[in-house]
Design an enzyme around this catalytic site. Structure first.
Site, PDB file in Angstrom:
ATOM      1  N   ARG A   1      -6.921  -3.654   3.828  1.00 28.27           N
ATOM      2  CA  ARG A   1      -7.620  -3.332   2.348  1.00 28.27           C
ATOM      3  C   ARG A   1      -6.828  -4.141   1.264  1.00 28.27           C
ATOM      4  O   ARG A   1      -7.311  -4.210   0.319  1.00 28.27           O
ATOM      5  CB  ARG A   1      -7.431  -1.977   2.107  1.00 28.27           C
ATOM      6  CG  ARG A   1      -8.692  -1.160   2.817  1.00 28.27           C
ATOM      7  CD  ARG A   1      -8.572   0.208   2.668  1.00 28.27           C
ATOM      8  NE  ARG A   1      -8.063   1.053   3.853  1.00 28.27           N
ATOM      9  CZ  ARG A   1      -7.387   2.115   3.688  1.00 28.27           C
ATOM     10  NH1 ARG A   1      -7.080   2.520   2.369  1.00 28.27           N
ATOM     11  NH2 ARG A   1      -6.835   2.684   4.669  1.00 28.27           N
TER      12      ARG A   1
ATOM     13  N   GLU B   1       0.837   7.247   7.253  1.00 32.22           N
ATOM     14  CA  GLU B   1       0.395   8.714   7.307  1.00 32.22           C
ATOM     15  C   GLU B   1      -0.426   9.145   8.444  1.00 32.22           C
ATOM     16  O   GLU B   1      -0.079  10.540   8.894  1.00 32.22           O
ATOM     17  CB  GLU B   1      -0.579   8.920   5.875  1.00 32.22           C
ATOM     18  CG  GLU B   1      -0.698  10.489   5.583  1.00 32.22           C
ATOM     19  CD  GLU B   1      -1.654  10.564   4.458  1.00 32.22           C
ATOM     20  OE1 GLU B   1      -2.229   9.594   4.107  1.00 32.22           O
ATOM     21  OE2 GLU B   1      -1.761  11.642   4.056  1.00 32.22           O
TER      22      GLU B   1
HETATM   23  O1  LIG Z   1       2.071   4.084   2.895  1.00 32.42           O
HETATM   24  P1  LIG Z   1       1.523   4.267   4.309  1.00 32.42           P
HETATM   25  O2  LIG Z   1       1.597   5.674   4.953  1.00 32.42           O
HETATM   26  O3  LIG Z   1       2.214   3.220   5.436  1.00 32.42           O
HETATM   27  O4  LIG Z   1      -0.216   4.169   4.445  1.00 32.42           O
HETATM   28  C1  LIG Z   1      -0.768   2.971   3.667  1.00 32.42           C
HETATM   29  C2  LIG Z   1      -1.497   2.180   4.401  1.00 32.42           C
HETATM   30  O5  LIG Z   1      -2.531   2.872   5.163  1.00 32.42           O
HETATM   31  C3  LIG Z   1      -3.751   2.229   4.706  1.00 32.42           C
HETATM   32  O6  LIG Z   1      -4.098   1.056   5.748  1.00 32.42           O
HETATM   33  P2  LIG Z   1      -4.608   1.333   7.247  1.00 32.42           P
HETATM   34  O7  LIG Z   1      -3.462   1.476   7.978  1.00 32.42           O
HETATM   35  O8  LIG Z   1      -5.387   2.601   7.359  1.00 32.42           O
HETATM   36  O9  LIG Z   1      -5.366  -0.031   7.513  1.00 32.42           O
HETATM   37  P3  LIG Z   1      -6.664  -0.627   7.047  1.00 32.42           P
HETATM   38  O10 LIG Z   1      -6.073  -1.199   5.717  1.00 32.42           O
HETATM   39  O11 LIG Z   1      -6.893  -1.792   8.008  1.00 32.42           O
HETATM   40  O12 LIG Z   1      -7.703  -0.015   6.847  1.00 32.42           O
HETATM   41  C4  LIG Z   1      -3.668   1.406   3.327  1.00 32.42           C
HETATM   42  O13 LIG Z   1      -4.505   0.278   3.154  1.00 32.42           O
HETATM   43  C5  LIG Z   1      -2.112   0.949   3.578  1.00 32.42           C
HETATM   44  O14 LIG Z   1      -2.145  -0.095   4.160  1.00 32.42           O
HETATM   45  N1  LIG Z   2      -4.690   9.324   2.221  1.00 37.97           N
HETATM   46  C1  LIG Z   2      -5.289   7.925   2.337  1.00 37.97           C
HETATM   47  N2  LIG Z   2      -6.121   7.627   1.751  1.00 37.97           N
HETATM   48  C2  LIG Z   2      -6.746   6.121   2.037  1.00 37.97           C
HETATM   49  N3  LIG Z   2      -5.729   5.169   2.779  1.00 37.97           N
HETATM   50  C3  LIG Z   2      -4.590   6.078   3.284  1.00 37.97           C
HETATM   51  N4  LIG Z   2      -3.664   5.268   3.922  1.00 37.97           N
HETATM   52  C4  LIG Z   2      -2.732   6.113   4.323  1.00 37.97           C
HETATM   53  N5  LIG Z   2      -3.100   7.410   3.930  1.00 37.97           N
HETATM   54  C5  LIG Z   2      -4.354   7.073   3.186  1.00 37.97           C
END
Ligand SMILES: O=P(O)(O)OC[C@H]1O[C@H](OP(=O)(O)OP(=O)(O)O)[C@H](O)[C@@H]1O
Ligand SMILES: Nc1ncnc2[nH]cnc12
Length: 178
Positions: free
Chosen positions: A64, A101
């Site tokens: 993202r 998370e």
């Molecule tokens: O602060 P954190 O607890 O580390 O979480 C944040 C991360 O989680 C989500 O990505 P995700 O790992 O879901 O992957 P994606 O972007 O491929 O959907 C978001 O885009 C961040 O990269």
């Molecule tokens: N609560 C949340 N919503 C969207 N993206 C996330 N990445 C980690 N935690 C998230």
């Protein structure tokens, strides 16, 4: 962003309870990205933050972080560098594993992506625990750029992600949810 813009943009973020697992309140930014007015506000706010900072590279975190990161790189006339999930980058990489998370993950960057002349903005869509961005920061830091700024569109304050970064690093979220 002024108060009115923040409210407008926050209003188009979709909350999805229990995704991707029970107990998580998922903030879905696809509903912001598909809204031209909201995307325009976010785009302008990001470029205003870094316009005068001599940024040479924007590093976006898969997946993202590629969206806003590429927009910001183009607006700053900077280069774009992808930080990717494992096994996707074709040349020599350095990598780091981290907790987030929900679950754990690994990210990689090409070893030659950043040089000591670079001023870097590291961008992701959302700050939750900070695990992802801290791993990204450590990878980029290992390449010794002149300066690293951390940028997110949105932060989740309840998870205290800001606390994981060194105090002298400039961390910006455009808006936050409690
Ligand atoms: O602060 P954190 O607890 O580390 O979480 C944040 C991360 O989680 C989500 O990505 P995700 O790992 O879901 O992957 P994606 O972007 O491929 O959907 C978001 O885009 C961040 O990269
Ligand atoms: N609560 C949340 N919503 C969207 N993206 C996330 N990445 C980690 N935690 C998230």
């Amino acid at each position: 962003m002024n108060k009115e813009e923040i409210e407008k943009v926050k209003a188009v973020v979709r909350n999805v309870p229990d995704f991707p697992e029970p107990g998580i309140q998922f903030k879905d930014l696809t509903t912001l990205f598909k809204n031209p007015a909201a995307l325009g506000i976010v785009r302008q706010a990001m470029v205003d933050l870094y316009r005068d900072k001599g940024v040479t590279k924007v590093v976006g975190i898969e997946a993202r972080g590629f969206i806003g990161g590429a927009i910001l790189a183009a607006d700053l006339d900077a280069g774009f560098v992808p930080l990717r999930k494992p096994g996707k980058l074709p040349a020599e990489t350095i990598k780091k594993s981290y907790a987030k998370e929900y679950g754990t993950d690994t990210i990689e960057i090409h070893r030659d992506a950043i040089t000591p002349d670079d001023v870097v903005v590291l961008h992701d869509d959302l700050l939750a625990t900070g695990g992802t961005m801290m791993a990204a920061y450590e990878l980029v830091k290992a390449m010794n750029p002149k300066k690293i700024y951390l940028n997110f569109i949105c932060g989740l304050t309840a998870l205290h992600g800001r606390d994981v970064f060194p105090k002298d690093v400039e961390v910006t979220t455009l808006f936050d949810f409690d």
